[in-house]
Design an enzyme around this catalytic site. Structure first.
Site, PDB file in Angstrom:
ATOM      1  N   HIS A   1     -32.487   8.062  -5.534  1.00  0.00           N
ATOM      2  CA  HIS A   1     -31.772   8.914  -6.720  1.00  0.00           C
ATOM      3  C   HIS A   1     -30.343   8.077  -6.501  1.00  0.00           C
ATOM      4  CE1 HIS A   1     -34.709  12.024  -6.318  1.00  0.00           C
ATOM      5  NE2 HIS A   1     -34.550  12.043  -5.118  1.00  0.00           N
TER       6      HIS A   1
ATOM      7  N   ASN B   1      -7.340  14.480   2.116  1.00  0.00           N
ATOM      8  CA  ASN B   1      -8.512  13.915   2.542  1.00  0.00           C
ATOM      9  C   ASN B   1      -8.927  12.541   1.659  1.00  0.00           C
ATOM     10  OD1 ASN B   1     -11.063  13.789   4.233  1.00  0.00           O
ATOM     11  ND2 ASN B   1     -11.776  14.024   2.087  1.00  0.00           N
TER      12      ASN B   1
ATOM     13  N   ARG C   1      -6.943   9.523   3.103  1.00  0.00           N
ATOM     14  CA  ARG C   1      -7.598   8.987   4.202  1.00  0.00           C
ATOM     15  C   ARG C   1      -8.787   8.393   4.131  1.00  0.00           C
ATOM     16  NH1 ARG C   1      -6.256  14.372   6.012  1.00  0.00           N
ATOM     17  NH2 ARG C   1      -8.218  14.714   5.886  1.00  0.00           N
TER      18      ARG C   1
ATOM     19  N   ASN D   1      -9.296   3.944   1.377  1.00  0.00           N
ATOM     20  CA  ASN D   1      -9.298   2.854   1.845  1.00  0.00           C
ATOM     21  C   ASN D   1      -8.808   2.916   3.103  1.00  0.00           C
ATOM     22  OD1 ASN D   1      -8.682  -0.046   2.425  1.00  0.00           O
ATOM     23  ND2 ASN D   1      -7.339  -0.211   0.473  1.00  0.00           N
TER      24      ASN D   1
ATOM     25  N   HIS E   1      -5.373   2.703   5.595  1.00  0.00           N
ATOM     26  CA  HIS E   1      -5.123   3.615   6.228  1.00  0.00           C
ATOM     27  C   HIS E   1      -4.889   3.594   7.911  1.00  0.00           C
ATOM     28  CE1 HIS E   1      -6.253   7.645   8.332  1.00  0.00           C
ATOM     29  NE2 HIS E   1      -5.274   8.040   7.439  1.00  0.00           N
TER      30      HIS E   1
ATOM     31  N   TYR F   1       2.955   5.859  10.927  1.00  0.00           N
ATOM     32  CA  TYR F   1       2.793   7.430  11.309  1.00  0.00           C
ATOM     33  C   TYR F   1       3.065   7.657  12.625  1.00  0.00           C
ATOM     34  CZ  TYR F   1       1.180  12.152  11.665  1.00  0.00           C
ATOM     35  OH  TYR F   1       1.038  13.315  12.029  1.00  0.00           O
TER      36      TYR F   1
ATOM     37  N   SER G   1       3.902   3.098   1.292  1.00  0.00           N
ATOM     38  CA  SER G   1       2.961   2.949   0.517  1.00  0.00           C
ATOM     39  C   SER G   1       3.066   3.001  -0.909  1.00  0.00           C
ATOM     40  CB  SER G   1       1.809   3.785   0.827  1.00  0.00           C
ATOM     41  OG  SER G   1       0.572   3.623   0.177  1.00  0.00           O
TER      42      SER G   1
ATOM     43  N   HIS H   1       2.880  -0.581  -3.336  1.00  0.00           N
ATOM     44  CA  HIS H   1       1.849  -0.326  -4.508  1.00  0.00           C
ATOM     45  C   HIS H   1       2.733  -0.639  -5.652  1.00  0.00           C
ATOM     46  CE1 HIS H   1      -1.121   1.786  -2.174  1.00  0.00           C
ATOM     47  NE2 HIS H   1      -1.884   1.610  -3.159  1.00  0.00           N
TER      48      HIS H   1
END
Length: 523
Positions: free
Chosen positions: A117, A390, A393, A396, A400, A408, A431, A435
């Site tokens: 599928h 989510n 996270r 990528n 991350h 972090y 980030s 970017h």
């Protein structure tokens, strides 16, 4: 399994008994044979479907249990090889610090491609590319009486690619030699002024390395006006080399400085060379390896990446260029802006999917296969996300992991365990800036659309649409916001691109360079 079969047998017997009781006449010897055959076929179909669903659910449960066990594994208690520096000494006092664990696993799309599928959905995208090619040929034949595919946009985008590749060589050599040599200087078992002199020299080399990586690509791109694709090669390699250099030093320097003079030196040069090419930004001296290289798999992924590039060119040529090429010639209005954003949502989400598939799946898997790199989890099921936290996270995982480990968690080490929101805000800030810098480098102008979308709206959505929200409605909401966000990016950046070509500045000034030209361009 046996209990399931016995239950099905009992059901068959019960069905046969009931059938005899209802349909039998007098002595009960007559019955409906066709109905019994139909009932048997039905139960066999139910049994097959039940076993398939049970197998799928069991596999998902086992995969989830294995992933949770790996993530919860106390890496700091795992003994390191005798020749490796003990870089986890500081983390033993901090149980909340988790190190990236590499295990052998396939990419998620490779697993999904084994399902018929999902392969059909992949075939639908290929059919869409074929339709775009056919429509392009048909339109050219009807309008101009010729059958010829135009690759002007592709040729323009990759113009001056040899110059970009020549610029890449000194960037690579600097990354290959300077961080490793600096680590060797710091690891020398000297004392007093001799070691201080070597450490100072290493710091000077690192400063020169960072300055070269930051200045050389920008200088070449601005001086020679590199087109978007060639600029993209340079800026991605610039950011990648900086992140890899930092990871290498961050993972090795603490252990080297703690154990300096005890016979433990820098890691092997071959491990560092391998790290520069393998598809991860987290340095380890060893990684899980696959037993062999499937060159047909490598060729297939490179071919798919090339197909995605052609797909993106057709989408831009057919769906974006005709709309935005002359838009800057018309007076600016809210109505025109809104219509352009809505028109760009389709091409924008297609571009997002193509970038994801071409880079995070095809490109990284091709290099992983050539280097026999075992851990292929470059992304997770971001399309099933019901929250933006989510999504960030899982979209990528490669980037991350770097942000989580070095921004972090190091932020928590510096600030303490309480201000987690401050550390998370630092991740978003870095980030968003990177970017925006990439977009500015590639397009050749400053227009902080990505900065605002990523930092302001993305940050708010990350804290509001968190993991507490589940259900299909939240997934629909996330996709709706993704559609709108991609439409805003494509629309505003395309308008600014053409406005800067239709309305060049009479004289170059700082405010002229940073002020959006599409707001006032009416040639």
């Amino acid at each position: 399994m046996e209990s399931t079969r016995s239950q099905l047998r009992r059901r068959e017997g019960l069905g046969e008994t009931q059938e005899k009781g209802v349909c039998g006449e007098g002595d009960g010897k007559t019955h409906r044979a066709p109905d019994l055959v139909q009932w048997t076929q039905h139960t066999e179909a139910v049994k097959t479907q039940f076993l398939e669903q049970a197998q799928i659910q069991l596999a998902e449960l086992l995969d989830q249990a294995m992933w949770e066990a790996v993530q919860a594994y106390p890496q700091e208690d795992k003994p390191l090889p005798p020749t490796a520096p003990d870089t986890t000494r500081k983390t033993r006092e901090l149980p909340h610090v988790r190190r990236k664990v590499f295990i052998t696993r396939k990419s998620l799309l490779d697993e999904l491609m084994e399902v018929q599928h999902f392969r059909t959905i992949y075939h639908m995208f290929i059919a869409g590319l074929c339709v775009l090619i056919i429509s392009t040929l048909a339109i050219d034949f009807i309008d101009e009486g010729r059958l010829m595919l135009e690759f002007d946009l592709l040729i323009f985008s990759f113009g001056q690619l040899p110059l970009a590749l020549m610029t890449w060589v000194p960037m690579f050599l600097s990354t290959l030699l300077v961080p490793y040599q600096t680590l060797r200087l710091w690891a020398r078992p000297l004392a007093g002024s001799s070691w201080m002199l070597g450490a100072g020299l290493g710091c000077v080399l690192l400063a020169a390395h960072v300055a070269m990586l930051c200045i050389l690509p920008v200088h070449v791109a601005v001086k020679h006006q590199l087109p978007p694709a060639s600029s993209c090669v340079l800026v991605f390699e610039q950011v990648r080399f900086l992140m890899k250099s930092y990871s290498f030093l961050r993972e090795t320097v603490p252990g080297i400085l703690c154990l300096r003079g005890k016979g433990i030196g820098a890691p092997s040069f071959s491990s560092y060379l391998y790290f520069l090419f393998c598809p991860t930004l987290i340095y380890r001296e060893t990684y899980p390896r696959t037993p062999s290289i499937r060159w047909n798999y490598v060729a297939k992924n490179f071919a798919q990446a090339l197909g995605c590039v052609l797909y993106a060119c057709f989408i831009l040529c057919r769906l974006c260029v005709p709309v935005f090429a002359n838009m800057s010639r018309e007076p600016f209005s809210t109505r025109a802006l809104l219509l352009s954003v809505l028109h760009a949502t389709g091409p924008g989400i297609f571009m997002l999917l193509l970038i994801f598939f071409a880079f995070l799946h095809c490109w990284l898997n091709a290099f992983a296969e050539m280097l026999r790199f075992g851990d292929r989890m470059f992304y997770r099921d971001w399309w099933n996300s019901t929250s933006f936290s989510n999504y960030y996270r899982t979209w990528n995982v490669v980037v991350h992991d770097w942000l989580y480990s070095y921004v972090y968690q190091d932020g928590l080490l510096l600030l303490g365990r309480q201000p987690r929101r401050a550390a998370m805000l630092g991740v978003f800030l870095m980030s968003a800036i990177v970017h925006e810098y990439i977009f500015c480098f590639v397009l050749g102008f400053f227009y902080p659309v990505m900065l605002m979308l990523f930092l302001v709206f993305g940050g708010l959505l990350n804290f509001t649409m968190n993991d507490r929200h589940t259900g299909p409605a939240w997934n629909v909401l996330m996709w709706t916001l993704l559609f709108l966000g991609q439409g805003i990016q494509v629309s505003l950046y395309c308008q600014e691109w053409y406005a800067r070509r239709h309305c060049p500045l009479p004289q170059t000034t700082f405010w002229g360079l940073v002020t959006p030209r599409s707001w006032s361009c009416h040639p």
